[in-house]
Design a protein around this motif. Structure first.
Motif, PDB file in Angstrom:
ATOM      1  N   UNK A   1       2.451 -10.914 -15.307  1.00  0.00           N
ATOM      2  CA  UNK A   1       2.463 -11.176 -13.872  1.00  0.00           C
ATOM      3  C   UNK A   1       2.091  -9.891 -13.130  1.00  0.00           C
ATOM      4  N   UNK A   2       1.556 -10.065 -11.916  1.00  0.00           N
ATOM      5  CA  UNK A   2       1.124  -8.936 -11.089  1.00  0.00           C
ATOM      6  C   UNK A   2       1.550  -9.188  -9.650  1.00  0.00           C
ATOM      7  N   UNK A   3       1.481  -8.122  -8.841  1.00  0.00           N
ATOM      8  CA  UNK A   3       1.866  -8.224  -7.432  1.00  0.00           C
ATOM      9  C   UNK A   3       0.767  -7.586  -6.585  1.00  0.00           C
ATOM     10  N   UNK A   4       0.341  -8.316  -5.546  1.00  0.00           N
ATOM     11  CA  UNK A   4      -0.573  -7.779  -4.544  1.00  0.00           C
ATOM     12  C   UNK A   4       0.213  -7.559  -3.252  1.00  0.00           C
ATOM     13  N   UNK A   5       0.171  -6.325  -2.740  1.00  0.00           N
ATOM     14  CA  UNK A   5       0.905  -5.943  -1.531  1.00  0.00           C
ATOM     15  C   UNK A   5      -0.125  -5.718  -0.419  1.00  0.00           C
ATOM     16  N   UNK A   6      -0.022  -6.509   0.660  1.00  0.00           N
ATOM     17  CA  UNK A   6      -1.002  -6.442   1.758  1.00  0.00           C
ATOM     18  C   UNK A   6      -0.298  -6.085   3.055  1.00  0.00           C
ATOM     19  N   UNK A   7      -0.819  -5.063   3.786  1.00  0.00           N
ATOM     20  CA  UNK A   7      -0.193  -4.691   5.054  1.00  0.00           C
ATOM     21  C   UNK A   7      -0.748  -5.555   6.184  1.00  0.00           C
ATOM     22  N   UNK A   8      -0.275  -5.306   7.422  1.00  0.00           N
ATOM     23  CA  UNK A   8      -0.663  -6.153   8.553  1.00  0.00           C
ATOM     24  C   UNK A   8      -2.118  -5.930   8.979  1.00  0.00           C
ATOM     25  N   UNK A   9      -2.784  -4.919   8.395  1.00  0.00           N
ATOM     26  CA  UNK A   9      -4.200  -4.693   8.684  1.00  0.00           C
ATOM     27  C   UNK A   9      -5.106  -5.307   7.613  1.00  0.00           C
ATOM     28  N   UNK A  10      -4.502  -5.944   6.629  1.00  0.00           N
ATOM     29  CA  UNK A  10      -5.284  -6.582   5.582  1.00  0.00           C
ATOM     30  C   UNK A  10      -5.601  -5.694   4.403  1.00  0.00           C
ATOM     31  N   UNK A  11      -5.089  -4.456   4.378  1.00  0.00           N
ATOM     32  CA  UNK A  11      -5.329  -3.550   3.252  1.00  0.00           C
ATOM     33  C   UNK A  11      -4.413  -3.948   2.099  1.00  0.00           C
ATOM     34  N   UNK A  12      -5.001  -4.179   0.936  1.00  0.00           N
ATOM     35  CA  UNK A  12      -4.245  -4.684  -0.209  1.00  0.00           C
ATOM     36  C   UNK A  12      -4.118  -3.619  -1.290  1.00  0.00           C
ATOM     37  N   UNK A  13      -2.983  -3.640  -1.975  1.00  0.00           N
ATOM     38  CA  UNK A  13      -2.747  -2.796  -3.143  1.00  0.00           C
ATOM     39  C   UNK A  13      -2.314  -3.708  -4.290  1.00  0.00           C
ATOM     40  N   UNK A  14      -2.794  -3.404  -5.471  1.00  0.00           N
ATOM     41  CA  UNK A  14      -2.502  -4.244  -6.637  1.00  0.00           C
ATOM     42  C   UNK A  14      -1.618  -3.470  -7.612  1.00  0.00           C
ATOM     43  N   UNK A  15      -0.561  -4.113  -8.100  1.00  0.00           N
ATOM     44  CA  UNK A  15       0.345  -3.504  -9.070  1.00  0.00           C
ATOM     45  C   UNK A  15       0.515  -4.464 -10.250  1.00  0.00           C
ATOM     46  N   UNK A  16       0.466  -3.921 -11.440  1.00  0.00           N
ATOM     47  CA  UNK A  16       0.598  -4.733 -12.641  1.00  0.00           C
ATOM     48  C   UNK A  16      -0.608  -4.527 -13.551  1.00  0.00           C
ATOM     49  N   UNK A  17      -0.740  -5.334 -14.605  1.00  0.00           N
ATOM     50  CA  UNK A  17       0.141  -6.452 -14.946  1.00  0.00           C
ATOM     51  C   UNK A  17       1.446  -5.983 -15.583  1.00  0.00           C
ATOM     52  N   UNK A  18       2.484  -6.840 -15.427  1.00  0.00           N
ATOM     53  CA  UNK A  18       3.797  -6.579 -15.995  1.00  0.00           C
ATOM     54  C   UNK A  18       4.155  -7.707 -16.958  1.00  0.00           C
ATOM     55  N   UNK A  19       5.114  -7.440 -17.829  1.00  0.00           N
ATOM     56  CA  UNK A  19       5.621  -8.472 -18.739  1.00  0.00           C
ATOM     57  C   UNK A  19       7.138  -8.578 -18.698  1.00  0.00           C
ATOM     58  N   UNK A  20       7.810  -7.594 -18.080  1.00  0.00           N
ATOM     59  CA  UNK A  20       9.275  -7.591 -18.069  1.00  0.00           C
ATOM     60  C   UNK A  20       9.813  -8.358 -16.872  1.00  0.00           C
ATOM     61  N   UNK A  21      11.113  -8.646 -16.906  1.00  0.00           N
ATOM     62  CA  UNK A  21      11.751  -9.364 -15.795  1.00  0.00           C
ATOM     63  C   UNK A  21      11.893  -8.485 -14.562  1.00  0.00           C
TER      64      UNK A  21
END
Length: 644
Positions: A458-478
């Motif tokens: 699983x992965x996480x995309x973090x987007x601010x209010x200006x639409x700039x996105x950051x991607x974190x992952x992939x992860x396998x742990x809880x």
């Protein structure tokens, strides 16, 4: 012939392969209440104890001890299953418990052997717990009646002897536990049900002393297959239902700080592990430890280690290990300052107690020659293993790392100036003032339940209010964490949308959303306090000494309005999932003790955050390259953040 442990392992692997191969048919009939059948199995018998007096007229000159053997087992069986979960089982069986003792050498330097064909008629009633999946568990007593007590004894310089053991018990009462798997081989529409059921069971030695004299006992692992028959009734058409398998509803949780401190001044009470570790193949002090000349030692004070050692030290590991690697100098300074104090150095080496004593002697010589400590104040001893070893009897995995942790010299003393009972006889802690970069309460912690079991990644995309996105992952742990500083970047504050995406092990996509508000805290907050608890290998419960330290020292330093962050860690030895649970157990154990102490003191306005990171190297306080780093990673760290 294969060793008995390998035979048992192969039998269990074969059983699991058969279980995995089993499939369940859609029910079109009722399940039978009564089942009848037969079973066949192999008994893997393990002998312990001692036998020597074979008959009233024959006593072997040398006692036989351990042994093993594989013998047949066969039964007729009956099962009563009035409910889907609870039922009863009964086996009436021929039960072979024969085998061969390990060969011995008689006083005449003559090889001697002893084998037995001991067997029984056994009655085995059991309680059966099962379900619709086919997997079931059973447990119950075993009542056995001896039908064969033959033995065969040989010795090189006398005729072979075949006979019957004297003093054989006519009956035995013992117990068993086991599991099996019902694989239906008949069609879903057939009313005549046929089931093939592989099973394994364990019969511990309790009650399995075959003779009324001496101490010979038998433990047995049984692996086999049962063939069962039952009569069912057809379901009415309206009763035939197909229930789709439920899709797991993953829960995605985000723990974020309201204000993210990027650094904090910390006053840490660091426990000193009372051990000096030695490199494999060497009896000399490891170059990792900081050693001084006599002139340097004359000016050494442990108080010199209380402040940060250098500006370029990054992370907790470098600072704290610098203190620990001065353990011999700290010990020498304390012995010099307390002339009435004495210590015992106990060396341990897998090569034997003599080498263990050599390790202790080399530590002693450093203290005597460098710090001028009287030799009569330092006692030494040698052992093959430490009093509290990491390697446990019967262990087979990661032995190189475990044995490296057991090659050491332990320092013990009854002098409170040297040791402080904060659990496990740790040396009296040392106080360190330091700067913590990206403290734990500035981390954004992400949790998704069952990820390790049910998701490929699983992965996480973090987007601010200006639409700039950051991607974190992939992860396998809880559980994973991201520094708030990484998300904020150069921003002082921000609102963010988090989208978690993943794929299940069956190839299905999942998506979860959450929101996050972060505020950078640049100003230095009030100085925090930090304490650490160290654990022995695979231990989660704190000792009474830890409880006293937590109650009398840690709890008294917590003021109303504080936030107490308790985070557990483990080293990299063992299974990742098990270590994660172990670290959570350790953290919860410490929290329970602190809450009890705070309630007794009338402090109720305290917030707790309890986290377990397992062996996660991204959040581990230390590396895992050396034994001392792994020992320090078996820890719960308590950060006390005062109210601003």
């Amino acid at each position: 012939m294969l060793p008995i442990n390998k035979i048992i392992s192969k039998a269990i692997i074969c059983l699991l392969m058969v279980i995995v191969a089993g499939t369940a048919a859609k029910a079109q009939t009722t399940q039978p209440t009564w089942w009848f059948g037969v079973s066949g199995a192999a008994n893997f018998n393990i002998y312990n104890g001692t036998t020597q007096h074979l008959t009233n007229s024959l006593t072997a000159p040398t006692a036989f001890h351990k042994g093993n053997g594989v013998r047949p087992y066969g039964s007729i069986l009956m099962e009563y299953r009035p409910k889907s979960v609870l039922g009863l089982m009964l086996n009436v069986a021929y039960d072979g418990r024969g085998g061969k003792f390990k060969d011995v050498v008689a006083p005449c330097n003559c090889p001697a052997t002893l084998g037995t064909s001991a067997s029984y008629v056994a009655i085995e009633p059991s309680i059966r717990l099962g379900g619709a999946s086919g997997l079931y568990f059973f447990a119950g007593p075993r009542i056995a009646f001896n039908v064969n007590s033959d033995f065969a004894y040989t010795q090189l310089k006398q005729p072979n002897t075949n006979g019957e053991f004297s003093a054989m018990r006519k009956s035995l009462v013992s117990g068993q536990v086991g599991l099996g798997y019902d694989i239906m081989t008949s069609s879903a529409a057939s009313t005549t049900k046929v089931s093939i059921s592989p099973f394994v069971s364990f019969h511990p030695y309790f009650g399995q002393d075959p003779r009324s004299i001496e101490s010979w006992n038998i433990s047995t692992v049984r692996a086999g297959v049962a063939l069962k028959f039952g009569k069912a009734s057809k379901l009415a058409p309206a009763e035939v239902t197909v229930t789709p398998a439920p899709i797991h509803d993953f829960a995605f949780n985000v723990r974020a700080p309201l204000a993210a401190p990027l650094k904090r001044q910390v006053s840490e009470t660091l426990p000193l592990r009372n051990s000096v570790f030695f490199d494999e193949g060497s009896t000399q002090l490891s170059p990792r430890y900081i050693t001084l000349t006599s002139s340097q030692a004359a000016g050494f004070k442990e108080s010199q280690l209380q402040n940060e050692q250098s500006a370029d030290m990054s992370g907790r590991s470098a600072r704290q290990l610098t203190v620990y690697h001065n353990i011999l100098n700290i010990l020498g300074d304390r012995l010099r300052a307390n002339p009435d104090a004495s210590i015992t150095l106990t060396g341990a080496s897998g090569a034997g107690a003599a080498e263990g004593k050599t390790l202790a002697e080399n530590v002693k010589q450093y203290l005597v020659t460098t710090f001028g400590i009287g030799a009569n104040r330092i006692a030494i001893a040698g052992r093959t293993k430490p009093v509290i070893p990491s390697e446990q009897p019967g262990g087979t995995k990661e032995l190189v790392l475990l044995r490296a942790g057991d090659r050491r010299v332990d320092i013990t003393s009854t002098s409170p100036q040297l040791l402080m009972e904060v659990g496990g006889g740790m040396m009296r802690p040392i106080q360190i003032n330091t700067t913590q970069i990206n403290p734990l309460d500035s981390q954004v912690v992400l949790n998704i339940d069952s990820a390790q079991q049910l998701l490929k990644s699983w992965s996480v995309d973090v987007t601010d209010d200006k639409g700039t996105a950051q991607h974190y992952g992939p992860y396998t742990r809880n559980q994973e964490s991201i520094p708030a500083a990484s998300i904020l970047g150069s921003n002082t504050a921000g609102d963010y949308k988090l989208v978690m995406t993943g794929e299940t092990r069956k190839g299905l996509p999942i998506r979860k959303e959450s929101t996050l508000h972060l505020v950078r805290q640049d100003e230095a907050p009030t100085k925090g306090l930090r304490y650490s608890i160290l654990y022995d290998f695979d231990s989660s419960n704190s000792t009474n000494a830890y409880d006293k330290f937590l109650t009398d020292v840690v709890a008294t330093s917590i003021i109303d309005g504080s936030t107490v962050i308790i985070h557990g860690h483990t080293d990299i030895i063992g299974v990742d999932e098990y270590n994660m649970q172990l670290s959570k157990d350790r953290a919860r154990d410490v929290k329970t003790t602190l809450e009890r102490a705070l309630t007794a003191a009338g402090k109720t306005n305290v917030k707790f955050e309890t986290l377990g990171f397992g062996e996660d190297t991204g959040n581990a306080p230390f590396e895992n390259n050396t034994p001392e780093e792994r020992f320090y990673n078996r820890t719960v760290i308590i950060d006390i953040v005062p109210v601003k």
